[in-house]
Structure formats: structure tokens, C-alpha cells
Scaffold this motif. Sequence first.
Motif, PDB file in Angstrom:
ATOM      1  N   GLY A   1       0.945  -1.288  -0.172  1.00 41.06           N
ATOM      2  CA  GLY A   1       0.068  -0.201  -0.090  1.00 41.06           C
ATOM      3  C   GLY A   1       0.797   1.283   0.093  1.00 41.06           C
TER       4      GLY A   1
ATOM      5  N   HIS B   1       6.179   1.836  -4.093  1.00 40.38           N
ATOM      6  CA  HIS B   1       5.738   1.536  -5.486  1.00 40.38           C
ATOM      7  C   HIS B   1       6.939   1.097  -6.230  1.00 40.38           C
ATOM      8  CE1 HIS B   1       2.168   4.066  -5.683  1.00 40.38           C
ATOM      9  NE2 HIS B   1       2.571   4.715  -4.751  1.00 40.38           N
TER      10      HIS B   1
ATOM     11  N   ARG C   1       4.441  -4.090  -9.007  1.00 44.01           N
ATOM     12  CA  ARG C   1       3.649  -4.007  -7.863  1.00 44.01           C
ATOM     13  C   ARG C   1       2.031  -4.183  -8.176  1.00 44.01           C
ATOM     14  NH1 ARG C   1       0.710   0.335  -6.464  1.00 44.01           N
ATOM     15  NH2 ARG C   1      -0.034   0.647  -4.431  1.00 44.01           N
ATOM     16  N   ARG C   2       1.723  -3.750  -9.640  1.00 43.42           N
ATOM     17  CA  ARG C   2       0.347  -3.967  -9.920  1.00 43.42           C
ATOM     18  C   ARG C   2      -0.241  -5.218 -10.161  1.00 43.42           C
ATOM     19  NH1 ARG C   2      -1.697   0.255 -14.661  1.00 43.42           N
ATOM     20  NH2 ARG C   2      -1.184   1.489 -12.814  1.00 43.42           N
TER      21      ARG C   2
ATOM     22  N   LEU D   1      -0.673  -7.083  -6.989  1.00 43.32           N
ATOM     23  CA  LEU D   1      -1.981  -6.642  -6.318  1.00 43.32           C
ATOM     24  C   LEU D   1      -3.223  -7.588  -7.253  1.00 43.32           C
ATOM     25  CD1 LEU D   1      -1.529  -2.765  -5.834  1.00 43.32           C
ATOM     26  CD2 LEU D   1      -1.822  -4.605  -4.161  1.00 43.32           C
TER      27      LEU D   1
ATOM     28  N   SER E   1      -3.775  -3.599   2.090  1.00 47.17           N
ATOM     29  CA  SER E   1      -3.117  -2.545   1.167  1.00 47.17           C
ATOM     30  C   SER E   1      -4.069  -1.474   0.559  1.00 47.17           C
ATOM     31  CB  SER E   1      -2.616  -3.528   0.134  1.00 47.17           C
ATOM     32  OG  SER E   1      -3.620  -4.208  -0.729  1.00 47.17           O
ATOM     33  N   ALA E   2      -5.369  -2.267   0.478  1.00 49.53           N
ATOM     34  CA  ALA E   2      -6.457  -1.047  -0.261  1.00 49.53           C
ATOM     35  C   ALA E   2      -6.573   0.246   0.805  1.00 49.53           C
ATOM     36  CB  ALA E   2      -7.886  -1.705  -0.463  1.00 49.53           C
TER      37      ALA E   2
ATOM     38  N   GLN F   1      -3.540   2.639   0.535  1.00 48.84           N
ATOM     39  CA  GLN F   1      -3.521   3.181  -0.739  1.00 48.84           C
ATOM     40  C   GLN F   1      -4.305   4.450  -0.913  1.00 48.84           C
ATOM     41  OE1 GLN F   1      -3.505   0.581  -4.463  1.00 48.84           O
ATOM     42  NE2 GLN F   1      -3.604  -1.109  -3.205  1.00 48.84           N
ATOM     43  N   GLN F   2      -5.546   4.407   0.184  1.00 48.98           N
ATOM     44  CA  GLN F   2      -6.283   5.670   0.201  1.00 48.98           C
ATOM     45  C   GLN F   2      -5.655   6.645   0.929  1.00 48.98           C
ATOM     46  OE1 GLN F   2      -9.942   3.932   1.365  1.00 48.98           O
ATOM     47  NE2 GLN F   2     -10.345   2.553  -0.420  1.00 48.98           N
TER      48      GLN F   2
END
Length: 230
Positions: free
Chosen positions: A52, A55, A59-60, A63, A120-121, A124-125
Amino acid sequence: MDLFFEGFQKAVEMIVQGDKEILHITLTTLRVCFTAIIISTCIGLPLGVFLGLTHFPGRRIILVLVNIGMGLPPVVAGLYITMLLWRSGPLGQFSFLYTVEAIIAAQVLVSLPIVIGLTSAAFQQIDPKMLLQIKAMGATKLQMVILLLKELKLAILAAVMAGFGRVLAEVGAAMMVGGNIKGETRILTTAMVMEVSKGNFEIAIALSFILMALAFLITFILTSLQQRSA
């Protein structure tokens, strides 16, 4: 409807009378579920924080794999664990198949992506301005993570509760890797399936009430902790 009330009455009778088999099944269920979610939290929380906040190339894709894992069918997890633990498998020499440890491994496999993904979500926010402000205050990386964990404790507890709910309700993988052996690997969900297959719907309903009571009690406690820390 009569069967429903008979099952409820049967559940009360088994609890009041202290049925040894039911007690063992319930304790085994709690042991398996708590061990699995503790392992998933210890592994998933740091990985979720890392994914989270950082970078890096790939990484994407990671996820995406985590999100796919969140919807992994339990029977698939059970199949993979069985392949690993089978006599001819890579870990067959340890004879873990049809043991409580095998069930724990399968439940970790289905709950770990949930803990990682939701954690992680949440991270990320986080508002980038908050991260800059924390860095401007001279906080180290460790101090920053601790501050963010306190800030997002509600979301983290939600991730743990979601993972726990998954393992508590899991039956397919537990049946495959545990074998539903009486006195050893039988848990509430696999016992319910067995009783239904035998036509003992009254006992199956009774077991379902015990399972729902555990789910309600544990969720109530975790939610109380979550809201208390709000």
C-alpha cells in the motif's frame, strides 16, 4: 419450521449436557480458526502495508494476484495443499495430510489474500499530503508506519474480521485436507456436511446454531474493540 426449532432445542441440549464430542469439535474449530487468522494477520499485515505504501515494478501484477486470491475457491486451496502434502508431493515426507495443521494451512491460504488485499487498499487511500506532513515532522519510516497503523486501525480490524469470517465458514478445503476424522480433524462445518449426508438434519441444524453463535460472539467482540478504538 418444526425441524428448525427441533435443531435449536437439540443445540441447547448438547451444550447444557456438555456433549464431549460437540465440545471437542467446537474447540478444534476455534483452535484452527484462531491459529489461521493469527498467521494470516502476522504475514498479511506487513505485506499489505508494504504494497500500500511502496511503488515498484510489478506491484500492480502482485495486487492483481492478491485480488484474485481473495476470491479463490476453498476447494482449489484444498486441492493445492493436498498436492503438496500427498505422499508423492514435495512435503509428503512430513505426513501432514489429514491433520489439523493441514486444515490450518488451507485456511491460511484462503484468508491471507483477504488480509493483504484489504490492508493494502486501506493504505492506498491515504492522502499523500498526510504522508508529506509526517515526513516533514522528521518521522522515521518505522514511526510513520506506526502512526498510519493507528490512523487506520478500524480498516485493519475490518480486514481481520473479514479473514476470520472466511476461515470460520470454510468447509471445502477443510474436508479435503483434514478428512473429517472423528476426534482429530472434525470441525463444525465438516461435521454439518457429514450429518446432512447421513440425513441427520436435526443435528446439522443444531451444529449450525452453535457455529452461528460462535460467529456472532467473536464478531461482536471484534466490532466492540473496533468501535471502542474509533
